[in-house]
Scaffold this motif. Structure first.
Motif, PDB file in Angstrom:
ATOM      1  N   ALA A 324       7.974  18.259 -67.969  1.00 51.12           N
ATOM      2  CA  ALA A 324       8.353  17.398 -69.104  1.00 51.12           C
ATOM      3  C   ALA A 324       7.987  18.074 -70.422  1.00 51.12           C
ATOM      4  O   ALA A 324       8.773  18.065 -71.380  1.00 51.12           O
ATOM      5  CB  ALA A 324       7.661  16.042 -68.976  1.00 51.12           C
ATOM      6  N   CYS A 327      10.476  20.817 -71.158  1.00 48.23           N
ATOM      7  CA  CYS A 327      11.759  20.280 -71.632  1.00 48.23           C
ATOM      8  C   CYS A 327      11.655  19.801 -73.078  1.00 48.23           C
ATOM      9  O   CYS A 327      12.541  20.052 -73.897  1.00 48.23           O
ATOM     10  CB  CYS A 327      12.218  19.125 -70.746  1.00 48.23           C
ATOM     11  N   ASN A 328      10.552  19.121 -73.379  1.00 48.38           N
ATOM     12  CA  ASN A 328      10.415  18.568 -74.725  1.00 48.38           C
ATOM     13  C   ASN A 328      10.152  19.640 -75.777  1.00 48.38           C
ATOM     14  O   ASN A 328      10.364  19.407 -76.969  1.00 48.38           O
ATOM     15  CB  ASN A 328       9.309  17.514 -74.746  1.00 48.38           C
ATOM     16  N   LEU A 335      18.898  18.853 -73.444  1.00 46.81           N
ATOM     17  CA  LEU A 335      18.760  18.242 -72.121  1.00 46.81           C
ATOM     18  C   LEU A 335      20.047  17.502 -71.801  1.00 46.81           C
ATOM     19  O   LEU A 335      20.475  16.638 -72.570  1.00 46.81           O
ATOM     20  CB  LEU A 335      17.595  17.248 -72.115  1.00 46.81           C
ATOM     21  N   ILE A 351      14.232  14.704 -62.618  1.00 43.59           N
ATOM     22  CA  ILE A 351      14.896  13.527 -63.183  1.00 43.59           C
ATOM     23  C   ILE A 351      16.049  13.091 -62.282  1.00 43.59           C
ATOM     24  O   ILE A 351      16.217  11.901 -61.997  1.00 43.59           O
ATOM     25  CB  ILE A 351      15.405  13.818 -64.615  1.00 43.59           C
ATOM     26  N   ALA A 352      16.840  14.068 -61.812  1.00 45.76           N
ATOM     27  CA  ALA A 352      17.996  13.729 -60.959  1.00 45.76           C
ATOM     28  C   ALA A 352      17.537  13.066 -59.659  1.00 45.76           C
ATOM     29  O   ALA A 352      18.249  12.246 -59.079  1.00 45.76           O
ATOM     30  CB  ALA A 352      18.823  14.971 -60.674  1.00 45.76           C
ATOM     31  N   CYS A 353      16.321  13.413 -59.212  1.00 44.65           N
ATOM     32  CA  CYS A 353      15.786  12.793 -57.992  1.00 44.65           C
ATOM     33  C   CYS A 353      15.516  11.305 -58.196  1.00 44.65           C
ATOM     34  O   CYS A 353      15.448  10.548 -57.235  1.00 44.65           O
ATOM     35  CB  CYS A 353      14.489  13.476 -57.564  1.00 44.65           C
ATOM     36  N   GLN A 354      15.326  10.898 -59.457  1.00 37.02           N
ATOM     37  CA  GLN A 354      15.023   9.483 -59.738  1.00 37.02           C
ATOM     38  C   GLN A 354      16.278   8.653 -59.947  1.00 37.02           C
ATOM     39  O   GLN A 354      16.193   7.456 -60.232  1.00 37.02           O
ATOM     40  CB  GLN A 354      14.163   9.372 -61.003  1.00 37.02           C
ATOM     41  N   GLN A 355      17.460   9.296 -59.860  1.00 45.87           N
ATOM     42  CA  GLN A 355      18.719   8.568 -60.114  1.00 45.87           C
ATOM     43  C   GLN A 355      18.813   7.368 -59.174  1.00 45.87           C
ATOM     44  O   GLN A 355      18.543   7.483 -57.980  1.00 45.87           O
ATOM     45  CB  GLN A 355      19.907   9.504 -59.905  1.00 45.87           C
ATOM     46  N   LYS A 369      10.889  19.793 -56.717  1.00 40.19           N
ATOM     47  CA  LYS A 369      10.831  18.912 -57.889  1.00 40.19           C
ATOM     48  C   LYS A 369      10.448  19.669 -59.161  1.00 40.19           C
ATOM     49  O   LYS A 369      10.643  19.173 -60.260  1.00 40.19           O
ATOM     50  CB  LYS A 369       9.910  17.718 -57.629  1.00 40.19           C
TER      51      LYS A 369
END
Ligand SMILES: *Cc1c(COP(=O)(O)O)cnc(C)c1O
Length: 396
Positions: A324, A327-328, A335, A351-355, A369
């Protein structure tokens, strides 16, 4: 339509085909009024001068455009270019890559059929196979695309072998000619998602694959301003798609979107060489970073079909790197999902895993991850490197 000589009059067919793709993509058939850029036929229907002309069109004796859910001249111009690039007899453009995938797959499978698909296929392809197709009595088995023996064992009795080389997020390549030959021997139809390589860097039809699908939203567009797809295949396969799925599913491409793609295609060769050059430099530097455990990028020297890399690859950070924070801290990389545009993008797998939703290919296939996918845009590669380096320092 135009008083200019057609391309065929100026160029004997073989001479034209001997020209480089970069040259072919610049030159069109003459347009009305000598227009250099293609006209946008923004019309739903095409009128006929007489009863006889209309009847002849319905009987299939002429090819005058009829209705834009099927024949629009701007869209057809794009389709001809895509067929030429892939070395296919026919191409159809769709409203999205998934429109192309679903129409092609649904024209091939029927109740009771089994699909063999490579692991780490595109997440919505996986959802199509796991959520919609089982309701129609079609099931899918997933194989490691690197394992020829596993593919060979899964093929008998299957109807369709679905490839994506390289795959989504982990960019595993398949030995496409060998796999296509195995499938052919078993009477299994082969389809491949060729979005990553583009027809410039991989032409699966020339290696025995039956149908190629594209998300044209990515490199073919190149400008992150449209969503589109395409299928390229033989005339016989296209006839089947036209009879069984395309007109009824209705995912046709709009003329303006086709125009954007025709515009994007002019610079595809230029853009792809720039994406590739920058991606090679950045992937090499990232391999030397102590905080980066893995770089997932296909090696064209180890592939029987890929002639170059594209701008999309992934990195896997060490466990203690704060993804994170990385990315920030990025300032040039934005992003976002998707890829293949002029701008650089980062997409963290975590993030895509949390979709939300019940089916998630990243979880089912086991994507690390700590993985971040990078789409390298057309910016200066040293500027991009500074951005990545500072963000890694920030996250370490
Ligand atoms: C984006 C993508 C698709 C889907 O294309 P859309 O145009 O978004 O429908 C299919 N395959 C791959 C590999 C993709 O990246």
């Amino acid at each position: 339509m135009s008083n200019e000589r057609s391309k065929d009059e100026r160029w004997p067919r073989n001479d034209w085909q001997a020209l480089d793709a970069a040259t072919q993509l610049i030159h069109d058939e003459p347009h009305a009024c000598g227009a250099i850029a293609p006209p946008i036929y923004q019309t739903s229907l095409f009128a006929f001068p007489s009863y006889e002309a209309m009847a002849a069109r319905f009987r299939g004796e002429t090819s005058q455009p009829l209705y834009s859910r099927g024949d629009n001249p701007t869209v057809q111009e794009l389709e001809e270019k895509l067929a030429g690039l892939e070395g296919g007899e026919a191409a159809r453009a769709f409203a999205s890559g998934m429109g192309a995938v679903s129409a092609a797959v649904l024209s091939i499978v029927q109740s009771g059929d089994r699909i063999v698909c490579v692991r780490h296929c595109y997440p919505d392809t996986y959802r199509l196979f796991q959520q919609l197709l089982p309701r129609l009595g079609v099931r899918a088995d997933y194989v490691d695309g690197k394992d020829l023996d596993a593919i060979g064992a899964a093929l008998p009795g299957a109807r369709l072998l679905y490839l994506e080389s390289p795959t989504t997020l982990l960019f595993e390549t398949q030995d496409v000619p060998a796999i296509a030959a195995l499938a052919r021997a078993q009477g299994v139809v082969t389809m491949i998602d060729n979005s990553w390589a583009t027809p410039l860097n991989q032409q699966p039809l020339r290696h025995g694959v039956d149908l190629v699908v594209h998300s044209a939203s990515k490199y073919i567009s190149g400008h992150s301003d449209t969503v589109a797809g395409a299928v390229v295949c033989s005339a016989a396969w296209m006839q089947r798609i036209m009879e069984l799925s395309y007109p009824f599913l209705g995912a046709k491409l709009a003329p303006f979107e086709a125009w954007l793609l025709l515009r994007g295609l002019r610079t595809l060769p230029l853009r792809m060489s720039r994406h590739a050059a920058s991606a090679r430099v950045l992937a090499d530097r990232l391999r030397d970073e102590s905080r980066v455990r893995n770089v997932f990028q296909p090696d064209p020297r180890q592939s029987t079909t890929l002639s170059d890399v594209s701008g999309l690859f992934s990195i896997q950070f060490e466990e203690d790197v704060d993804v994170a924070a990385f990315c920030n801290a990025l300032r040039l990389f934005r992003l976002g999902v998707s890829w293949g545009g002029y701008e650089s993008l980062a997409m963290p797998a975590g993030i895509a895993c949390q979709q939300s939703g019940s089916v998630n290919s990243l979880i089912d296939f086991g994507v690390p991850k700590q993985l971040v996918r990078l789409s390298i845009g057309l910016e200066d590669s040293d500027d991009l490197w500074q951005d990545l380096r500072l963000a890694i320092t920030n996250a370490a």
